[in-house]
Design an enzyme around this catalytic site. Structure first.
Site, PDB file in Angstrom:
ATOM      1  N   ASP A 287     -34.933   1.348 -15.210  1.00 13.38           N
ATOM      2  CA  ASP A 287     -33.812   0.443 -15.503  1.00 13.38           C
ATOM      3  C   ASP A 287     -33.870  -0.735 -14.525  1.00 13.38           C
ATOM      4  O   ASP A 287     -34.121  -0.542 -13.324  1.00 13.38           O
ATOM      5  CB  ASP A 287     -32.519   1.258 -15.324  1.00 13.38           C
TER       6      ASP A 287
ATOM      7  N   HIS B 283     -25.359  -2.724 -21.404  1.00 16.11           N
ATOM      8  CA  HIS B 283     -25.329  -2.312 -19.996  1.00 16.11           C
ATOM      9  C   HIS B 283     -23.876  -2.234 -19.547  1.00 16.11           C
ATOM     10  O   HIS B 283     -22.983  -2.730 -20.225  1.00 16.11           O
ATOM     11  CB  HIS B 283     -26.087  -3.328 -19.135  1.00 16.11           C
ATOM     12  N   GLY B 284     -23.669  -1.631 -18.380  1.00 17.82           N
ATOM     13  CA  GLY B 284     -22.304  -1.577 -17.833  1.00 17.82           C
ATOM     14  C   GLY B 284     -21.378  -0.733 -18.679  1.00 17.82           C
ATOM     15  O   GLY B 284     -20.212  -1.071 -18.883  1.00 17.82           O
TER      16      GLY B 284
END
Ligand code: 13P
Length: 278
Positions: free
Chosen positions: A81, A204-205
């Site tokens: 990642d 993401h997040g």
């Protein structure tokens, strides 16, 4: 079993669900994540980000991910990642990652394309798949006041055409880390990017996103959802509760962490609708 990134994401893309990509910082996180995936018959992605290497070194984590992935009865992909350089992606590939993310999203468009192309070329030689990012996801609490950092629809088409990546991480109002308030994601922008490209997209997040936004995302082109902070917060909370018990002991502590990791991953698997897919 180890299954290529591209295959795992293709099924998710075609059937409108999301595969959870969980940042595992410890053996306990890995054991919990795999137990969750096996319990709910879900594909899963184990990943580690370059900013996490100081705590969980790549060279220690990837062999552990791979061994556990091999033993698992569900499809597992081992992923780097947020690789920040060509060299980090090369290290991850050498260690046996099935896929890598090159994150050059802070560079101007042409430089982002150029670095991503270099990584794609190398990765292809090893049969490894590539994720890249366009737009700026940023960090919760830090980058709130930025102007329009959302992924641009036309740019996304040019980026994908020029780089030939396997998945694109988009910025649609999502941020990494602990949100100060629940974000409202721009699902309209997501739909536009999906319609224009027909490529698996990545959110993401993931931690702190509302259930409603998660559902809208996985039904509208998000095929991979990254979750990191929620696992560590879940573990911290369970450990806090455990140590307050009078008979708390260091041997059971390990199980507490595994179970807490499993709980968080299970909740996300059900939200992303990746259960009963294998
Ligand atoms: P969170 O920590 O916000 O879940 O973000 C995870 C992530 O996107 C890792 O790349």
């Amino acid at each position: 079993m180890i299954v290529p990134f591209r295959e795992i994401l293709k099924d998710a893309f075609l059937h409108h669900y999301g595969v959870g990509a969980f940042n595992c910082l410890s053996l306990e996180n890995v054991l919990g994540a795999i137990a969750a995936a096996e319990r709910f018959r879900s594909p899963i992605i184990l990943q580690i980000a370059e900013v996490q290497f100081p705590y969980s070194p790549l060279e220690l984590m990837v062999p552990m991910f791979i061994e556990k992935a091999r033993q698992a009865s569900v499809p597992v992909c081992v992923h780097l990642d947020h690789g920040l350089s060509f060299e980090t992606c090369a290290r991850a590939i050498r260690l046996g990652c099935n896929s890598v993310m090159i994150d050059s999203s802070s560079l101007p468009f042409d430089q982002n394309v150029a670095l991503t192309c270099e990584v794609v070329r190398m990765a292809r030689a090893f049969g490894v798949d590539v994720e890249a990012e366009l737009g700026k996801v940023g960090d919760a609490g830090k980058d709130e006041a930025e102007a329009d950092v959302f992924t641009d629809v036309e740019e996304s088409a040019r980026f994908i055409e020029q780089t030939r990546i396997d998945a694109l991480a988009v910025a649609i109002g999502n941020k990494h880390g602990k949100y100060t308030a629940t974000p409202r994601l721009n699902i309209r922008r997501l739909e536009e990017i999906r319609d224009r490209n027909q490529l698996p997209l990545v959110l993401h997040g993931g931690s702190g996103t509302s259930d409603e936004d998660f559902k809208s995302c996985v039904h509208n082109g998000i095929s991979k959802v990254n979750v990191a902070t929620a696992i560590q917060l879940g573990v911290t909370e369970r450990v806090r509760q455990y140590v307050q018990q009078p008979d708390a002991n260091y041997i059971d502590m390990k199980d507490v962490i595994v179970r807490a990791s499993q709980e968080v991953v299970e909740r996300h698997i059900l939200l992303f609708e990746s259960n009963d897919r294998c």
